[in-house]
Enzyme design. Sequence first.
Site, PDB file in Angstrom:
ATOM      1  N   ARG A 132       0.817  -1.230   0.000  1.00  0.00           N
ATOM      2  CA  ARG A 132       0.000   0.000   0.000  1.00  0.00           C
ATOM      3  C   ARG A 132       0.842   1.267   0.000  1.00  0.00           C
ATOM      4  NH1 ARG A 132      -2.681  -2.928   3.905  1.00  0.00           N
ATOM      5  NH2 ARG A 132      -4.442  -4.107   3.066  1.00  0.00           N
ATOM      6  N   LYS A 154       1.345  11.324 -11.336  1.00  0.00           N
ATOM      7  CA  LYS A 154       0.474  10.354 -12.004  1.00  0.00           C
ATOM      8  C   LYS A 154       1.280   9.121 -12.365  1.00  0.00           C
ATOM      9  CE  LYS A 154      -2.619  13.305 -14.651  1.00  0.00           C
ATOM     10  NZ  LYS A 154      -3.159  13.395 -16.017  1.00  0.00           N
ATOM     11  N   GLU A 196       6.865  18.988 -25.587  1.00  0.00           N
ATOM     12  CA  GLU A 196       6.270  19.277 -24.270  1.00  0.00           C
ATOM     13  C   GLU A 196       6.968  20.478 -23.619  1.00  0.00           C
ATOM     14  OE1 GLU A 196       3.558  17.579 -23.347  1.00  0.00           O
ATOM     15  OE2 GLU A 196       3.685  15.619 -24.335  1.00  0.00           O
ATOM     16  N   LYS A 237       5.496  22.834 -14.861  1.00  0.00           N
ATOM     17  CA  LYS A 237       4.530  21.767 -14.587  1.00  0.00           C
ATOM     18  C   LYS A 237       4.229  21.690 -13.092  1.00  0.00           C
ATOM     19  CE  LYS A 237       2.886  17.145 -15.317  1.00  0.00           C
ATOM     20  NZ  LYS A 237       2.950  15.849 -15.993  1.00  0.00           N
ATOM     21  N   GLU A 247      -6.344  17.336 -10.364  1.00  0.00           N
ATOM     22  CA  GLU A 247      -6.916  17.550 -11.686  1.00  0.00           C
ATOM     23  C   GLU A 247      -8.332  18.037 -11.715  1.00  0.00           C
ATOM     24  OE1 GLU A 247      -6.175  13.693 -13.864  1.00  0.00           O
ATOM     25  OE2 GLU A 247      -5.579  15.325 -15.137  1.00  0.00           O
ATOM     26  N   ARG A 251      -5.287  22.250 -14.048  1.00  0.00           N
ATOM     27  CA  ARG A 251      -4.358  21.263 -14.595  1.00  0.00           C
ATOM     28  C   ARG A 251      -4.692  20.932 -16.040  1.00  0.00           C
ATOM     29  NH1 ARG A 251      -1.635  16.526 -10.973  1.00  0.00           N
ATOM     30  NH2 ARG A 251      -0.664  15.292 -12.588  1.00  0.00           N
ATOM     31  N   ASN A 255      -3.124  20.094 -21.056  1.00  0.00           N
ATOM     32  CA  ASN A 255      -3.612  19.364 -22.225  1.00  0.00           C
ATOM     33  C   ASN A 255      -3.565  20.198 -23.501  1.00  0.00           C
ATOM     34  OD1 ASN A 255      -4.179  16.910 -20.956  1.00  0.00           O
ATOM     35  ND2 ASN A 255      -6.039  17.784 -20.082  1.00  0.00           N
ATOM     36  N   HIS A 258      -3.306  18.526 -26.759  1.00  0.00           N
ATOM     37  CA  HIS A 258      -3.482  17.102 -26.516  1.00  0.00           C
ATOM     38  C   HIS A 258      -4.835  16.554 -26.961  1.00  0.00           C
ATOM     39  CE1 HIS A 258       0.295  17.352 -24.419  1.00  0.00           C
ATOM     40  NE2 HIS A 258       0.251  16.071 -24.102  1.00  0.00           N
ATOM     41  N   HIS A 262      -4.323  13.559 -29.170  1.00  0.00           N
ATOM     42  CA  HIS A 262      -4.811  12.204 -28.874  1.00  0.00           C
ATOM     43  C   HIS A 262      -5.653  11.662 -30.023  1.00  0.00           C
ATOM     44  CE1 HIS A 262      -4.340  12.800 -24.239  1.00  0.00           C
ATOM     45  NE2 HIS A 262      -3.244  12.306 -24.782  1.00  0.00           N
ATOM     46  N   HIS A 277       4.037  10.237 -29.486  1.00  0.00           N
ATOM     47  CA  HIS A 277       3.149  11.153 -28.766  1.00  0.00           C
ATOM     48  C   HIS A 277       3.532  12.628 -28.967  1.00  0.00           C
ATOM     49  CE1 HIS A 277       0.679  12.773 -25.540  1.00  0.00           C
ATOM     50  NE2 HIS A 277       1.766  13.295 -24.991  1.00  0.00           N
TER      51      HIS A 277
HETATM   52  N1  NAD Z   1       2.712  10.181 -15.728  1.00  0.00           N
HETATM   53  C1  NAD Z   1       2.554  11.264 -16.479  1.00  0.00           C
HETATM   54  O1  NAD Z   1       2.169  12.325 -15.996  1.00  0.00           O
HETATM   55  C2  NAD Z   1       2.844  11.154 -17.943  1.00  0.00           C
HETATM   56  C3  NAD Z   1       2.931  12.325 -18.705  1.00  0.00           C
HETATM   57  C4  NAD Z   1       3.254  12.197 -20.048  1.00  0.00           C
HETATM   58  C5  NAD Z   1       3.493  10.946 -20.595  1.00  0.00           C
HETATM   59  N2  NAD Z   1       3.383   9.836 -19.807  1.00  0.00           N
HETATM   60  C6  NAD Z   1       3.642   8.499 -20.336  1.00  0.00           C
HETATM   61  O2  NAD Z   1       5.015   8.418 -20.733  1.00  0.00           O
HETATM   62  C7  NAD Z   1       5.123   7.412 -21.725  1.00  0.00           C
HETATM   63  C8  NAD Z   1       6.018   7.906 -22.812  1.00  0.00           C
HETATM   64  O3  NAD Z   1       7.293   8.218 -22.258  1.00  0.00           O
HETATM   65  P1  NAD Z   1       8.598   8.149 -23.146  1.00  0.00           P
HETATM   66  O4  NAD Z   1       8.380   8.962 -24.347  1.00  0.00           O
HETATM   67  O5  NAD Z   1       9.735   8.444 -22.246  1.00  0.00           O
HETATM   68  O6  NAD Z   1       8.563   6.630 -23.647  1.00  0.00           O
HETATM   69  P2  NAD Z   1       9.467   5.369 -23.299  1.00  0.00           P
HETATM   70  O7  NAD Z   1       9.640   5.193 -21.854  1.00  0.00           O
HETATM   71  O8  NAD Z   1       8.866   4.237 -24.052  1.00  0.00           O
HETATM   72  O9  NAD Z   1      10.867   5.747 -23.943  1.00  0.00           O
HETATM   73  C9  NAD Z   1      10.970   5.870 -25.343  1.00  0.00           C
HETATM   74  C10 NAD Z   1      12.068   4.955 -25.900  1.00  0.00           C
HETATM   75  O10 NAD Z   1      13.327   5.494 -25.534  1.00  0.00           O
HETATM   76  C11 NAD Z   1      14.142   4.483 -24.931  1.00  0.00           C
HETATM   77  N3  NAD Z   1      15.047   5.183 -24.031  1.00  0.00           N
HETATM   78  C12 NAD Z   1      14.766   5.673 -22.807  1.00  0.00           C
HETATM   79  N4  NAD Z   1      15.798   6.372 -22.335  1.00  0.00           N
HETATM   80  C13 NAD Z   1      16.781   6.303 -23.276  1.00  0.00           C
HETATM   81  C14 NAD Z   1      18.089   6.831 -23.358  1.00  0.00           C
HETATM   82  N5  NAD Z   1      18.592   7.623 -22.400  1.00  0.00           N
HETATM   83  N6  NAD Z   1      18.797   6.541 -24.457  1.00  0.00           N
HETATM   84  C15 NAD Z   1      18.273   5.795 -25.446  1.00  0.00           C
HETATM   85  N7  NAD Z   1      17.050   5.279 -25.425  1.00  0.00           N
HETATM   86  C16 NAD Z   1      16.312   5.544 -24.352  1.00  0.00           C
HETATM   87  C17 NAD Z   1      13.181   3.550 -24.328  1.00  0.00           C
HETATM   88  O11 NAD Z   1      13.743   2.252 -24.164  1.00  0.00           O
HETATM   89  C18 NAD Z   1      12.030   3.557 -25.321  1.00  0.00           C
HETATM   90  O12 NAD Z   1      12.294   2.649 -26.350  1.00  0.00           O
HETATM   91  C19 NAD Z   1       3.719   7.093 -22.190  1.00  0.00           C
HETATM   92  O13 NAD Z   1       3.335   5.834 -21.696  1.00  0.00           O
HETATM   93  C20 NAD Z   1       2.873   8.179 -21.570  1.00  0.00           C
HETATM   94  O14 NAD Z   1       1.558   7.740 -21.267  1.00  0.00           O
HETATM   95  C21 NAD Z   1       3.062   9.931 -18.491  1.00  0.00           C
HETATM   96 ZN    ZN Z   2       1.947  14.908 -23.643  1.00  0.00          ZN
END
Ligand code: NAD
Ligand code: ZN
Lengths: 379, 379
Positions: A132, A154, A196, A237, A247, A251, A255, A258, A262, A277
């Site tokens: 938990r 999140k 972003e 942020k 949210e 917040r 978006n 977005h 999306h 994305h």
């Molecule tokens: N929690 C939140 O508030 C929030 C906000 C925005 C996005 N997200 C989420 O984040 C995710 C996308 O994140 P992302 O774009 O980082 O994707 P990701 O984690 O899939 O990374 C993208 C690619 O880069 C590679 N990678 C990571 N670090 C690297 C490095 N230093 N060198 C080389 N390769 C590297 C990864 O292995 C992957 O293949 C989505 O699932 C999205 O929903 C969450």
């Molecule tokens: Zn985004």
Amino acid sequence: MSDIDPGQARPPRRVRVDLPGRAYDILIGAGLVDAAGSILAERLPDARLAIVTDETVAALHLDRLTASLDAAGIAHAVVTVPPGETSKSFRQLEHVVDAILAGRFERGDAVLAFGGGVVGDLAGFAAAIVRRGMRFVQMPTTLLAQVDSSVGGKTGINSPRGKNLVGAFHQPDLVLADTSVLDTLVPREFAAGYAEVVKYGLIDRPEFFDWLEWKRAPIFAGGPERAEAIAASCEAKAAVVIADEREAGERALLNLGHTFGHAIEAAVAFDPARLVHGEAVSIGMAQAHRFSARLGLCPGQDATRVEAHLKAAGLPTRLSEVPGAAIAREVLMAGIAQDKKVKRGRLTFILTRGIGRSFIAADVDAAQIDEFLAEELAG
Amino acid sequence: MSDIDPGQARPPRRVRVDLPGRAYDILIGAGLVDAAGSILAERLPDARLAIVTDETVAALHLDRLTASLDAAGIAHAVVTVPPGETSKSFRQLEHVVDAILAGRFERGDAVLAFGGGVVGDLAGFAAAIVRRGMRFVQMPTTLLAQVDSSVGGKTGINSPRGKNLVGAFHQPDLVLADTSVLDTLVPREFAAGYAEVVKYGLIDRPEFFDWLEWKRAPIFAGGPERAEAIAASCEAKAAVVIADEREAGERALLNLGHTFGHAIEAAVAFDPARLVHGEAVSIGMAQAHRFSARLGLCPGQDATRVEAHLKAAGLPTRLSEVPGAAIAREVLMAGIAQDKKVKRGRLTFILTRGIGRSFIAADVDAAQIDEFLAEELAG
Ligand SMILES: NC(=O)c1ccc[n+]([C@@H]2O[C@H](COP(=O)([O-])OP(=O)(O)OC[C@H]3O[C@@H](n4cnc5c(N)ncnc54)[C@H](O)[C@@H]3O)[C@@H](O)[C@H]2O)c1
Ligand SMILES: [Zn+2]
Ligand SMILES: NC(=O)c1ccc[n+]([C@@H]2O[C@H](COP(=O)([O-])OP(=O)(O)OC[C@H]3O[C@@H](n4cnc5c(N)ncnc54)[C@H](O)[C@@H]3O)[C@@H](O)[C@H]2O)c1
Ligand SMILES: [Zn+2]
């Protein structure tokens, strides 16, 4: 090499996220992977670490991280998931949870997310639910994760019924963003994260947008401006999150770009070969400005300036740039209507009065959006 | 029959759980299943309901619940899991989450748990994580769930590595405890829940224990004293929870009888044919009093009185009463050492100075417990 190389070192930048009762720091700078051991030994004494990472990040950077922890005498275990969005699943969640429990980690121990947003969301959710709630440290390794997903608390996974539908709010105890690990990112992922960064300027920081126009090149090249841009983004942020942790209202400004974005992602079935994305958000932000200009809300030259900056960063700004079969207007409209920002038939959009002057428009007319998209698709 | 039958009706008892920012009511009385529709229509207007239940409860009571909701015009869907502890699994969690998402329930809609502690823990956890938190209503249908698991906000599932290792704190918006549904419980389950009722008296409410000695028969028979006993139990647990929502300190008192109890449950491999939780707690509470008496902390006659009351309620109080192969002392000691109430080698126990005078002893000597168990097992 268990600390920042004093030759090249600047102290890391620090952004404080002042959530009542659970304030934490984001440290940003080059070399934090190598410094992680000594920093964590000070900041989370006695905590053992369950490191969650993906195969790509592990191959590139894990050895340096574990060497740094070993040098500081911090006990740790590693659980690795496949890279990519499909790891945000119940299956990988169960795998990570089981590995944490197998390592007999307690509530006072920490889960450390070492990877992009996928790893951060998955590991953070595991940290939220094992016993938990365990402690949680983020070491984001993509630009998107450093400026967006690691700030705000999140966490979560996807469901076959939609993205991010299952999760928890779980704030980290500490975030360490090593700006030099971004050098191994493929350029397309760096640019996607940059969308972003631009977003924060466009929401409510016009001077930041001015500065980005000026400093884009050194940010991409890895100069000290990179850490500065990331810190400013985290601050932006964090300010929104603090004002509205759960949210309810403001917040929603995050978006910007977005809702269109999306819908575009859904239209290409979230196929990263066609669009990632940040690219969809880039098109979406350009569209939000063009649509606002069309409604007479935003000066046309601001929309043009936004588009030019995103283009210069290597990002798409038009639907016509999406590779593969042309996207149909009806598909986009359906995506917009399904988006969770839609309440009881009314379309809520983030619109703008100009660069850095975004606002929540709760009552946008679907017919006007439909017309706008028809024009966009016509050319 | 969409409301309490005015002929037999007393208004339900109300216990207010005054958590800062998230206060909610527990309503307790006969006929609340039939009144659920009208109560929920007032208290959660506009919320659709995702009902989670188990096959046994569904067969006995679901029709009356859905009839009551239909009469009040409340939209609902039902997801059913198999009865029993094995439903507190990732597999059933995913099943319930998927059913909630399939029904397009939103954050403002509610998950309604209709069943015992298993359903409450599972459904509450699903409510905590779908869309990062939906509203949640508990309709506990076992005595244990009415007096214990539905109060306090703990939700979760089991892992192959241990019970309740994965979960979340998620407070309900409302709890409706219909005391008449307990009439269909097998007597053994009723008695097991009663052990937790007795526990509240033993912790810090000696007059409540006196009253239980006097009113045990009508409580078991379903007189108005039943609702009174349940309300007093909810109040007792709520008081502890409010003082210590996240289990830092005093909440440990709720573990009276549970360190011995868990060790006994583990020793019989959680086989409900041999022992259910409340029975293990009954033995554990009797042991905590006998051990305290042995240390000269608690008058011997209090230990005797506790034992007599539990026996009269049909509960076991001695290890020798556990059916099947005799339990070995080493197995119990290992279970006690593994219990999560053990910190860095020190044994934390809930001991007592007499009925209603329990306290947290953070530094109990393992050798003394070992000796005590040897005596207990000798007869
Ligand atoms: N929690 C939140 O508030 C929030 C906000 C925005 C996005 N997200 C989420 O984040 C995710 C996308 O994140 P992302 O774009 O980082 O994707 P990701 O984690 O899939 O990374 C993208 C690619 O880069 C590679 N990678 C990571 N670090 C690297 C490095 N230093 N060198 C080389 N390769 C590297 C990864 O292995 C992957 O293949 C989505 O699932 C999205 O929903 C969450
Ligand atoms: Zn985004
Ligand atoms: N969350 C908490 O704070 C907390 C506290 C204590 C216990 N628990 C959990 O509660 C669970 C045990 O709860 P439980 O004892 O209610 O078990 P349970 O939910 O398995 O119910 C016991 C049995 O009674 C049946 N049943 C339920 N209501 C009935 C009725 N009205 N008539 C006839 N049969 C009925 C069920 O189908 C089941 O077979 C455990 O998993 C335990 O970990 C949680
Ligand atoms: Zn119990």
